[in-house]
Design a protein around this motif. Structure first.
Motif: not given
Length: 316
Positions: A293, A296-297, A301-302
């Motif tokens: 997570k 991705a941050s 992005k997811e």
């Protein structure tokens, strides 16, 4: 980086001031300001605005690159430490823990008796003391567990021969468990020597970019759990080091310490279909999910979820 940040802030101030003054003199015509002077000021402030804008764009790009680099560095360092945690092995027992602890304690006592008997004359009354008698209660309990699962073998041979075979089986299993124990605790000892200096430095650097609130969240969800569990491993490794160095031979304490540590790293679940016991790296999987997570941050992005798989499966 502080110099560039100072330059970025200065550029923003100059840009806002310049564009404000440019707009003032360009759109607001005041009779108190001569036309030539007004045109001159418009030219000056338009140039200052353009220069400040270019400087602002340059510093903004450099700031973004530095921010991404710092966040990536923390992600990579935290991932390295987590990778070390993921190499720990699960210590599985097919016998009750208490039986195994009692057996090893019993063997330690019997070895002690052997060492004492060798030094005491045969006619010494001390040898009749109960303390100096060999103990086999734990071994016999272990034998009974095996015997209850192999009644067919008992019917095909004599009682003495059957008991000797069961005792040999117990001794082989105990030796295997001990060898496995050494291998597993050596991993914990190795992990306890892992340096966390780089990841500590990395978390300190990113606070400058993330701000207090985001940094605190990152600290609570990723950094603190990893740091705390490393500290617990180091405490447990003290017992393991004493045992492996020969300063202590208290195997039951080593087993208890290992089992407590395993509760932090692993979780077991019974598969409803196969009835198999599945072992999952719960801590590793949880932290890996949090790090994904975070990764991705960094790029807006997811996160890509990773399916959890058992690291060991034991069929009953």
């Amino acid at each position: 980086m502080k110099e560039k940040t100072w330059g970025l802030k200065t550029s923003i101030i100059v840009f806002l001031a310049s564009i404000s003054l440019f707009s003032l003199f360009y759109f607001y015509r005041c009779s108190c300001v001569p036309q030539n002077l007004r045109e001159y000021l418009v030219m000056i402030f338009s140039g200052a605005t353009a220069s400040a804008l270019v400087t602002l764009l340059i510093y903004s790009a450099e700031y973004k690159i530095a921010k991404v680099s710092a966040l990536e560095n923390y992600w990579q360092e935290a991932l390295k430490v987590l990778g070390s945690l993921g190499k720990l092995e699960y210590y599985h027992l097919d016998v009750p823990l208490q039986v195994l602890k009692d057996y090893y304690q019993e063997q330690t006592h019997n070895k002690f008796v052997d060492s004492v008997v060798e030094q005491i004359p045969a006619d010494n009354p001390l040898l009749n003391d109960e303390f100096f008698q060999y103990r086999h209660d734990a071994r016999d309990r272990w034998c009974e567990r095996i015997a209850s699962e192999s009644d067919n073998m008992r019917n095909r041979m004599g009682e003495i021969e059957y008991k000797n075979i069961i005792i040999q089986e117990v001794e082989r299993a105990a030796k295997t468990y001990l060898e496995k124990l050494h291998k597993v605790i050596d991993r914990y000892i190795s992990l306890s020597e892992t340096s966390s200096g780089e990841v500590e430095n990395a978390i300190g650097r990113i606070e400058y970019f993330t701000g207090k609130r985001q940094w605190k969240k990152l600290h609570q969800t990723i950094h603190e759990p990893i740091r705390d569990i490393l500290e617990k491993v180091q405490l447990g490794a003290n017992h393991f080091n004493l045992y492996r160095s020969g300063e202590s031979n208290n195997i039951p304490v080593v087993l208890d310490t290992l089992m407590e540590l395993q509760k932090l790293f692993f979780v077991d679940e019974v598969n409803e279909k196969s009835k198999a016991l599945c072992i999952y790296r719960s801590f590793y999987d949880d932290m890996n999910e949090q790090l994904e997570k975070f990764r991705a941050s960094i790029y807006n992005k997811e996160p890509i979820p990773e399916k959890r798989h058992p690291v060991r499966t034991y069929y009953r």
